[in-house]
Design a protein around this motif. Structure first.
Motif, PDB file in Angstrom:
ATOM      1  N   VAL A 110      11.649  10.902  -8.716  1.00  0.00           N
ATOM      2  CA  VAL A 110      11.151  10.814  -7.293  1.00  0.00           C
ATOM      3  C   VAL A 110      11.412   9.545  -6.564  1.00  0.00           C
ATOM      4  CG1 VAL A 110       9.086  12.247  -7.973  1.00  0.00           C
ATOM      5  CG2 VAL A 110       9.116   9.776  -8.201  1.00  0.00           C
ATOM      6  N   SER A 111      11.433   9.447  -5.487  1.00  0.00           N
ATOM      7  CA  SER A 111      11.700   7.939  -4.635  1.00  0.00           C
ATOM      8  C   SER A 111      10.464   7.165  -5.074  1.00  0.00           C
ATOM      9  CB  SER A 111      11.768   8.359  -3.089  1.00  0.00           C
ATOM     10  OG  SER A 111      10.057   8.763  -2.756  1.00  0.00           O
ATOM     11  N   ASP A 112      10.759   5.965  -4.819  1.00  0.00           N
ATOM     12  CA  ASP A 112       9.869   4.793  -5.054  1.00  0.00           C
ATOM     13  C   ASP A 112       8.732   4.973  -4.366  1.00  0.00           C
ATOM     14  OD1 ASP A 112      11.734   3.568  -6.906  1.00  0.00           O
ATOM     15  OD2 ASP A 112      12.200   1.906  -5.524  1.00  0.00           O
ATOM     16  N   ALA A 113       8.860   5.478  -3.099  1.00  0.00           N
ATOM     17  CA  ALA A 113       7.611   5.806  -2.335  1.00  0.00           C
ATOM     18  C   ALA A 113       6.559   6.704  -3.066  1.00  0.00           C
ATOM     19  CB  ALA A 113       7.991   6.314  -0.848  1.00  0.00           C
ATOM     20  N   VAL A 114       7.301   7.765  -3.423  1.00  0.00           N
ATOM     21  CA  VAL A 114       6.423   8.693  -4.141  1.00  0.00           C
ATOM     22  C   VAL A 114       5.926   8.034  -5.344  1.00  0.00           C
ATOM     23  CG1 VAL A 114       6.247  11.135  -5.239  1.00  0.00           C
ATOM     24  CG2 VAL A 114       7.450  10.756  -3.055  1.00  0.00           C
TER      25      VAL A 114
ATOM     26  N   GLU B  86       2.385   9.777   0.048  1.00  0.00           N
ATOM     27  CA  GLU B  86       1.207  10.322   0.201  1.00  0.00           C
ATOM     28  C   GLU B  86       1.687  11.698   0.230  1.00  0.00           C
ATOM     29  OE1 GLU B  86      -2.301   8.779  -0.558  1.00  0.00           O
ATOM     30  OE2 GLU B  86      -0.391   7.970  -1.496  1.00  0.00           O
ATOM     31  N   ALA B  87       2.727  12.133   1.093  1.00  0.00           N
ATOM     32  CA  ALA B  87       3.161  13.520   1.342  1.00  0.00           C
ATOM     33  C   ALA B  87       3.555  14.153  -0.043  1.00  0.00           C
ATOM     34  CB  ALA B  87       4.025  13.589   2.498  1.00  0.00           C
ATOM     35  N   GLY B  88       4.236  13.221  -0.577  1.00  0.00           N
ATOM     36  CA  GLY B  88       5.078  13.735  -1.723  1.00  0.00           C
ATOM     37  C   GLY B  88       4.035  13.945  -2.905  1.00  0.00           C
ATOM     38  N   LEU B  89       2.856  13.022  -2.879  1.00  0.00           N
ATOM     39  CA  LEU B  89       1.830  13.369  -3.842  1.00  0.00           C
ATOM     40  C   LEU B  89       1.241  14.470  -3.498  1.00  0.00           C
ATOM     41  CD1 LEU B  89       0.306  11.765  -6.041  1.00  0.00           C
ATOM     42  CD2 LEU B  89      -1.392  11.258  -4.316  1.00  0.00           C
ATOM     43  N   ALA B  90       1.064  15.097  -2.305  1.00  0.00           N
ATOM     44  CA  ALA B  90       0.330  16.143  -1.987  1.00  0.00           C
ATOM     45  C   ALA B  90       1.200  17.464  -2.176  1.00  0.00           C
ATOM     46  CB  ALA B  90      -0.084  16.198  -0.330  1.00  0.00           C
ATOM     47  N   ALA B  91       2.524  17.259  -1.942  1.00  0.00           N
ATOM     48  CA  ALA B  91       3.619  18.285  -2.104  1.00  0.00           C
ATOM     49  C   ALA B  91       3.571  18.629  -3.695  1.00  0.00           C
ATOM     50  CB  ALA B  91       4.753  17.978  -1.678  1.00  0.00           C
TER      51      ALA B  91
ATOM     52  N   PRO C 298       0.945  -1.336  -0.125  1.00  0.00           N
ATOM     53  CA  PRO C 298      -0.123   0.163   0.071  1.00  0.00           C
ATOM     54  C   PRO C 298       0.993   1.329   0.034  1.00  0.00           C
ATOM     55  CG  PRO C 298      -0.751  -1.583   1.635  1.00  0.00           C
ATOM     56  CD  PRO C 298       0.476  -2.007   1.142  1.00  0.00           C
ATOM     57  N   PRO C 299       0.424   2.440  -0.354  1.00  0.00           N
ATOM     58  CA  PRO C 299       1.085   3.523  -0.299  1.00  0.00           C
ATOM     59  C   PRO C 299       1.481   3.891   1.055  1.00  0.00           C
ATOM     60  CG  PRO C 299      -0.918   3.826  -1.628  1.00  0.00           C
ATOM     61  CD  PRO C 299      -1.030   2.522  -0.968  1.00  0.00           C
ATOM     62  N   THR C 300       2.562   4.441   1.121  1.00  0.00           N
ATOM     63  CA  THR C 300       3.206   4.989   2.605  1.00  0.00           C
ATOM     64  C   THR C 300       2.824   6.318   2.786  1.00  0.00           C
ATOM     65  OG1 THR C 300       5.328   5.759   1.532  1.00  0.00           O
ATOM     66  CG2 THR C 300       4.933   3.278   1.943  1.00  0.00           C
TER      67      THR C 300
END
Length: 375
Positions: A265-269, A193-198, A187-189
């Motif tokens: 971007v990072s893998d998380a983003v 999600e913070a990167g998506l919002a940024a 699932p997204p971390t």
């Protein structure tokens, strides 16, 4: 076995493509725990990159040279010295994790070759840089064809094309498909999600083009198709990840605020970008494999791509594939998926099942088996 992996460390941090593969396959081989795995590399790269990537790289035993990577590679190609055993006399197998040549004395050698793009007629833009790199690649591949004990490549398509250009390699080519990093199955971390919002995308409808704008990625078609898609879907954005050719990036920026260039971007983003996208668009002219297709599938996002090179082999019927040169086909296929939630849902289900077959642990086990057969 005593396995010496030659790694271009500068390519494993903040990278895509071949660098991403090198990092993941070495980490997966290490995780198997069956070998004494040590690293041959450029000392300057080791000092700069290892602190950035952390485990398991900060725990490896390193053998490094003081020349710049390019100069060391030229020395090996032109003189066949020094041999790999000069750094580690006990090495039994030397593994070049991307297109490289390291001479050996007694140790067996395995080389990863990703594709034959530099030898193909229309895979890359025709310019001086391509011509120069093609000459270098012909020299290297010719020497590898004479010296290496085995070649690992990432798709049957790449194996067939490499054998076409270098017939002497044919019997030594082994296909081991790439994998999907675990983060894309999870699932997204919060970080993602913070990167998506940024990026200002948390509440936006967008198509994701994950691997930048370049000739090989069909940037001309993308920039021709996008105004039509934008007209049909005024609230839709095109989000372009990774690195872009500067000329194409300038053209994209000139098209207005409907296009967002995120850069690397990072893998998380990236996981969050895949998950939030309406669909992923991979309109490549040529791929040796096509990792973003499977990453998107693992994240539960439908894929539109092309019916060329390795892509049908990798997509396995779980993506919509169209002619890479047919702008209108791309527009109509994307438009159809945006309007048809049922079609997207069916693709998502097939794609997620498809992605499950591609893991780095499976790739490492298969590759190691081929390596062991040499000893």
């Amino acid at each position: 076995m005593n396995l010496l992996a030659y790694v271009h460390l500068r390519n494993i941090y903040g990278s895509t493509g071949a660098g991403r593969v090198a990092r993941n396959i070495v980490e997966a081989l290490h995780a198997l725990g069956e070998d004494n795995l040590q690293i041959l590399c450029d000392r300057t790269d080791r000092e700069r990159i290892v602190p950035l990537v952390g485990a398991p790289w900060d725990g490896f035993t390193y053998h490094d040279f003081t020349l710049d990577t390019s100069k060391q590679q030229a020395r090996w190609l032109l003189t066949d010295r020094p041999k790999a055993e000069s750094w580690w006399p006990e090495a039994e197998l030397v593994y070049c994790t991307m297109e490289s040549y390291v001479p050996t004395k007694r140790a067996k050698s395995v080389v990863t070759l990703h594709d034959a793009a530099f030898f193909e007629e229309d895979a890359l833009a025709r310019n001086f840089a391509r011509w120069r790199q093609s000459l270098k690649w012909r020299l290297m591949h010719g020497k590898l064809a004479r010296r290496a004990d085995m070649f690992h490549t990432v798709s049957q398509f790449s194996a067939d094309r490499l054998a076409h250009f270098f017939p002497a390699m044919r019997d030594r080519l082994r296909v081991v498909h790439n994998g999907v990093t675990d983060v894309f199955f999870a699932p997204p971390t919060p970080e993602g999600e913070a990167g998506l919002a940024a990026l200002g995308l948390a509440d936006k409808r967008f198509i994701l083009l994950p691997r930048g704008l370049a000739y090989r990625k069909n940037a001309d078609l993308v920039l021709a198709a996008w105004p039509v898609l934008r007209e049909r879907h005024p609230d839709l954005m095109l989000v372009i990840g990774s690195h872009c050719d500067p000329a194409y990036a300038a053209r994209a920026k000139a098209m207005g605020d409907g296009i967002l260039l995120t850069g690397f971007v990072s893998d998380a983003v990236l996981r969050s970008l895949y998950g939030a996208a309406q669909l992923t668009w991979v309109p490549s002219l040529y791929e040796g494999f096509g990792i973003p297709i499977l990453e998107s599938m693992a994240c539960g996002t439908a894929v539109v791509s092309t019916d060329t090179s390795s892509i049908p082999e990798v997509a396995g019927g779980a993506a919509l594939l169209v002619d890479p040169h047919d702008r209108d086909a791309h527009i109509d296929t994307i438009d159809h998926l945006l309007h048809d939630a049922g079609a997207r849902t069916a693709l998502i289900a097939r794609g997620h099942a498809r992605a499950q077959h591609f893991t780095w642990s499976r790739a490492a086990e298969t590759l190691r088996g081929y390596m062991a057969d040499l000893l």
